[in-house]
Design a protein around this motif. Structure first.
Motif, short mmCIF file in Angstrom:
data_model
loop_
_atom_site.label_atom_id
_atom_site.label_comp_id
_atom_site.label_asym_id
_atom_site.label_seq_id
_atom_site.Cartn_x
_atom_site.Cartn_y
_atom_site.Cartn_z
N ALA A 477 26.61 21.55 54.61
CA ALA A 477 27.29 21.69 53.32
C ALA A 477 27.21 23.14 52.88
N ASP A 478 28.31 23.62 52.32
CA ASP A 478 28.37 24.97 51.76
C ASP A 478 29.06 24.88 50.41
N LEU A 479 28.36 25.30 49.37
CA LEU A 479 28.90 25.26 48.01
C LEU A 479 29.09 26.68 47.49
N ASP A 480 30.18 26.87 46.77
CA ASP A 480 30.45 28.15 46.12
C ASP A 480 31.02 27.82 44.75
N LEU A 481 30.18 27.93 43.71
CA LEU A 481 30.54 27.52 42.36
C LEU A 481 30.45 28.70 41.39
N VAL A 482 31.17 28.59 40.28
CA VAL A 482 31.02 29.54 39.18
C VAL A 482 30.65 28.76 37.93
N ASP A 483 29.59 29.19 37.27
CA ASP A 483 29.14 28.56 36.02
C ASP A 483 29.30 29.58 34.90
N SER A 524 31.05 25.79 31.48
CA SER A 524 32.06 25.27 32.39
C SER A 524 31.66 25.62 33.81
N CYS A 525 31.50 24.60 34.66
CA CYS A 525 31.13 24.83 36.06
C CYS A 525 32.30 24.43 36.94
N ARG A 526 32.73 25.32 37.84
CA ARG A 526 33.87 25.04 38.68
C ARG A 526 33.67 25.68 40.05
N ARG A 527 34.45 25.21 41.02
CA ARG A 527 34.42 25.81 42.34
C ARG A 527 34.95 27.23 42.27
N ALA A 528 34.32 28.13 43.02
CA ALA A 528 34.81 29.50 43.09
C ALA A 528 36.14 29.54 43.84
N GLY A 529 36.93 30.55 43.52
CA GLY A 529 38.23 30.67 44.17
C GLY A 529 39.21 29.81 43.50
#
Length: 529
Positions: A477-483, A524-529
């Motif tokens: 698993a690879d996660l890339d998020l922006v909070d 607000s937390c969302r996927r990066a990109g």
């Protein structure tokens, strides 16, 4: 074996090493020789400390009800004092930079402040019989002035104040950069953690959890250890410590723990790397309203979920359906095969001689899942041996295991012995097991469908199991998020990972900005990109 690495942000030049810094044997109260303990540790760990029970400053009075408990502990303390020189000699002899690292330690009990394991940055140390926690720290400061680095790390923190759990009002980071949250006692990461407390000392208390301490503003990393009492450091499933360090040496492991580049695992060597704005686990990122959270996971069994937690509250979960959808298809096979032996009648010894062979593929690495006796304290009967297992590679694609099992002690405790094998091949690749002279073989294509089992004899005889073949896409698993968190200074982020086989990992936090109260405005937390 070369340590696993990752190109995740903040982890350049670091390798993953796994150990157990808190476990016991017959040097105090516990079972088995310290020589056996270190021999067992070397079967599946990179570093270890075999811990003697040393002192209890507020041991309860010897009433008729508690006479057995008091005598048991005081006799154990005297035993460690008598054997202390020998303990240090064995610890020093077991150490070998680059192959296996050891530390000297002892355990200091306290009803009031919680138990602490005291460590020295070398093979020698002293038993400190301090009358309170500050007295212990006074002596550790004196040792620091002499150039001796030490820790006093809280463990089984979840029992709560006054019950040998942690007292957060007395905690400081001075000698405790990390806190043990996972052991045979259970998991005290949070109220939501698995492995609840079932020991005679009582249940898990909210005030004793790591998340509670972090919300109070304390800054510490998370580790696991077994607290095993029968000369088997790293006994699979009870708890281990994973560290990111540049090399396998005593100074490098020490510095990695001091820097909080640590995470707790139950047993399987799950690779976990987390960062916030490029700062790795255990670190402190500068203040920022926008936080980029990166997570890399490489498991040893199929992943069930990966959860990102802010200030003790989950903000993002990648579940199994999402993991499978994100992974896509894969050509060939680059994943894990598992094999285990045991089961059968309780307390009936079964001797195993097993050869495992990968045919038509490549055996990339071997991760043992070995366990010691579940004897704790006191013991009504001693096992026949405290070295039940030995294993070795017999060729590029082959290994051999000799072990003894005695059935599972109850329907909730796993006492099997086995391996996780990383294998590259295709559906025609075979895993062949020669079990006590009888050969059985399955293709990966067959094992993709599910586990296969066999027995040594009739009903309730010893059994063995080929686990389901797990392709690499289910392991990763690879996660890339922006909070987005305007004004959220003091926030802390950590990650939980669960595999389908119920093996877990919990990362140390990364903090953002100053040490204000955790919380702040909505985000607000969302996927990066």
């Amino acid at each position: 074996m070369t340590a696993p690495t990752t190109d995740a942000p903040g982890y350049g030049g670091l390798g993953l090493y796994v150990g157990d810094l808190h476990n016991h044997c017959g040097i105090s109260y516990g079972h088995g020789p310290i020589e056996d303990a270190y021999a067992n540790a070397r079967l599946q760990l990179d570093f270890a400390s075999v811990t003697g029970h040393g002192w209890w400053h507020d041991l309860p009075e010897r009433t008729p009800e508690l006479a057995g408990l008091v005598d048991y502990h005081t006799e154990g303390f005297a035993r460690l004092a008598d054997r202390w020189e020998h303990v240090q000699e064995v610890t020093a002899a077991a150490h070998e930079d680059g192959r296996f690292v050891t530390f000297q330690s002892f355990e200091w009990h306290s009803l009031a402040y919680g138990d602490h394991c005291v460590y020295f940055d070398g093979p020698r140390g002293e038993i400190i019989r301090a009358a309170d926690l500050e007295g212990l720290r006074v002596r550790l400061r004196a040792l620091a002035a002499e150039g001796v680095r030490t820790w006093a790390l809280p463990h089984h923190i979840g029992y709560g104040t006054g019950r040998r759990g942690i007292d957060w009002s007395a905690y400081t980071e001075e000698f405790a950069p990390v806190v043990e949250v996972m052991s045979m006692h259970g998991c005290a990461e949070s109220d939501e953690a698995p492995r609840t407390y079932l020991h005679t000392m009582g249940p898990r208390d909210t005030a004793g959890t790591a998340v509670h301490g972090l919300r109070l503003g304390h800054r510490f990393g998370l580790i696991g250890s077994t607290d095993h009492h029968s000369a088997f450091p790293g006994s699979h499933g009870h708890g281990r410590l994973a560290v990111w360090a540049p090399e396998l040496t005593r100074p490098a492991i020490w510095d990695a723990v001091q820097a909080r580049r640590t995470y707790a695992i139950t047993g399987d060597r799950i690779l976990l790397a987390t960062s916030v704005n490029g700062v790795p686990m255990g670190g402190e990122a500068p203040s920022a309203d926008r936080r980029r959270i990166r997570v890399t996971v490489r498991g040893r069994d199929a992943l069930d979920h990966v959860e990102v937690v802010r200030n003790g509250v989950p903000i993002h979960r990648l579940s199994r359906p999402e993991l499978l959808a994100a992974a896509g298809e894969e050509r060939g096979f680059d994943g894990t095969l598992g094999f285990a032996v045991g089961w059968g009648r309780r307390e009936t010894a079964v001797h195993w001689d097993v050869t495992l062979r990968v045919e038509g593929g490549e055996l990339l690495d071997v991760q043992p899942r070995l366990r010691g006796s579940e004897t704790v304290a006191p013991a009504e009967a001693e096992p026949a041996t405290y070295r039940p297992s030995d294993w070795w590679r017999t060729g590029p694609g082959e290994l051999r295991l000799r072990t003894v099992t005695e059935g599972n002690p109850n329907t909730a405790t796993d006492a099997t012995q086995g391996f996780s094998l990383a294998v590259a091949g295709d559906d025609r690749t075979r895993l062949t097991a020669v079990v006590n002279g009888i050969e059985t073989s399955y293709r990966i294509g067959e094992l993709r469908e599910g586990p296969r089992t066999g027995f040594l004899g009739g009903f309730v005889s010893g059994a063995y199991r080929f686990d389901r073949a797990v392709p690499g896409r289910e392991l990763s698993a690879d996660l890339d998020l922006v909070d987005e968190r305007p004004g959220g200074d003091g926030d802390f982020y950590h990650v939980r990972v669960r595999q389908l086989n119920d093996q877990w990992a919990w990362s140390s936090p990364v903090w953002v900005g100053g040490g204000g109260a955790a919380g702040g405005p909505a985000a607000s937390c969302r996927r990066a990109g």
